[in-house]
Design a protein around this motif. Structure first.
Motif, PDB file in Angstrom:
ATOM      1  N   SER A   3       0.845  -1.192   0.000  1.00 53.61           N
ATOM      2  CA  SER A   3       0.000   0.000   0.000  1.00 53.61           C
ATOM      3  C   SER A   3       0.886   1.249   0.000  1.00 53.61           C
ATOM      4  O   SER A   3       2.076   1.174   0.330  1.00 53.61           O
TER       5      SER A   3
ATOM      6  N   GLU B 236       0.936   3.569   2.112  1.00 51.41           N
ATOM      7  CA  GLU B 236       1.399   3.782   3.486  1.00 51.41           C
ATOM      8  C   GLU B 236       2.612   2.896   3.784  1.00 51.41           C
ATOM      9  O   GLU B 236       3.583   3.342   4.399  1.00 51.41           O
ATOM     10  N   GLN B 237       2.575   1.644   3.334  1.00 50.32           N
ATOM     11  CA  GLN B 237       3.699   0.739   3.538  1.00 50.32           C
ATOM     12  C   GLN B 237       4.938   1.220   2.782  1.00 50.32           C
ATOM     13  O   GLN B 237       6.050   1.158   3.297  1.00 50.32           O
TER      14      GLN B 237
ATOM     15  N   ARG C 254       5.610   4.351   2.056  1.00 53.22           N
ATOM     16  CA  ARG C 254       6.093   5.527   2.770  1.00 53.22           C
ATOM     17  C   ARG C 254       6.885   5.114   4.007  1.00 53.22           C
ATOM     18  O   ARG C 254       7.958   5.660   4.288  1.00 53.22           O
ATOM     19  N   LEU C 255       6.385   4.137   4.746  1.00 52.45           N
ATOM     20  CA  LEU C 255       7.084   3.655   5.930  1.00 52.45           C
ATOM     21  C   LEU C 255       8.435   3.023   5.572  1.00 52.45           C
ATOM     22  O   LEU C 255       9.426   3.199   6.287  1.00 52.45           O
TER      23      LEU C 255
ATOM     24  N   GLN D  23      10.818   5.816   4.855  1.00 59.27           N
ATOM     25  CA  GLN D  23      11.239   6.445   6.115  1.00 59.27           C
ATOM     26  C   GLN D  23      12.302   5.600   6.813  1.00 59.27           C
ATOM     27  O   GLN D  23      13.293   6.124   7.321  1.00 59.27           O
TER      28      GLN D  23
END
Length: 92
Positions: A23, A25-26, A28-29, A32
């Motif tokens: 996803s 979000e995954q 992006r993580l 990071q």
């Protein structure tokens, strides 16, 4: 398939942009976490350079300090001038 006791030759790097099923979000993580890892590696490298620089500056400072004390202890010209002045006063 590998044998149960055999280790992998090297770890497989995951490209988050091309990995299917992740996803946003995954992704992006993961970005990071990679950024944080690069920052830690940079800090570790800079810390070791700073320690080496501090040791070098400290050694240079102590060397100058020690040489100054050594050279001042070797200077006897003031003592000789005083002895000559006393001898001149005694003659006068």
């Amino acid at each position: 398939p590998r044998e149960p006791g055999e280790a992998a030759a090297f770890a497989r790097r995951i490209d988050s942009a091309r990995e299917p099923g992740l996803s946003p979000e995954q992704r992006r993580l993961m970005a990071q976490a990679e950024h944080a890892q690069r920052q830690r590696a940079l800090q570790r490298r800079l810390r070791s350079r700073n320690v080496l620089l501090a040791l070098g500056i400290g050694a240079l400072t102590l060397g100058i300090y020690g040489y100054t004390f050594y050279s001042v202890s070797q200077e006897r010209f003031l003592d000789e001038l005083e002895q000559e002045a006393e001898a001149a006063r005694a003659r006068a």
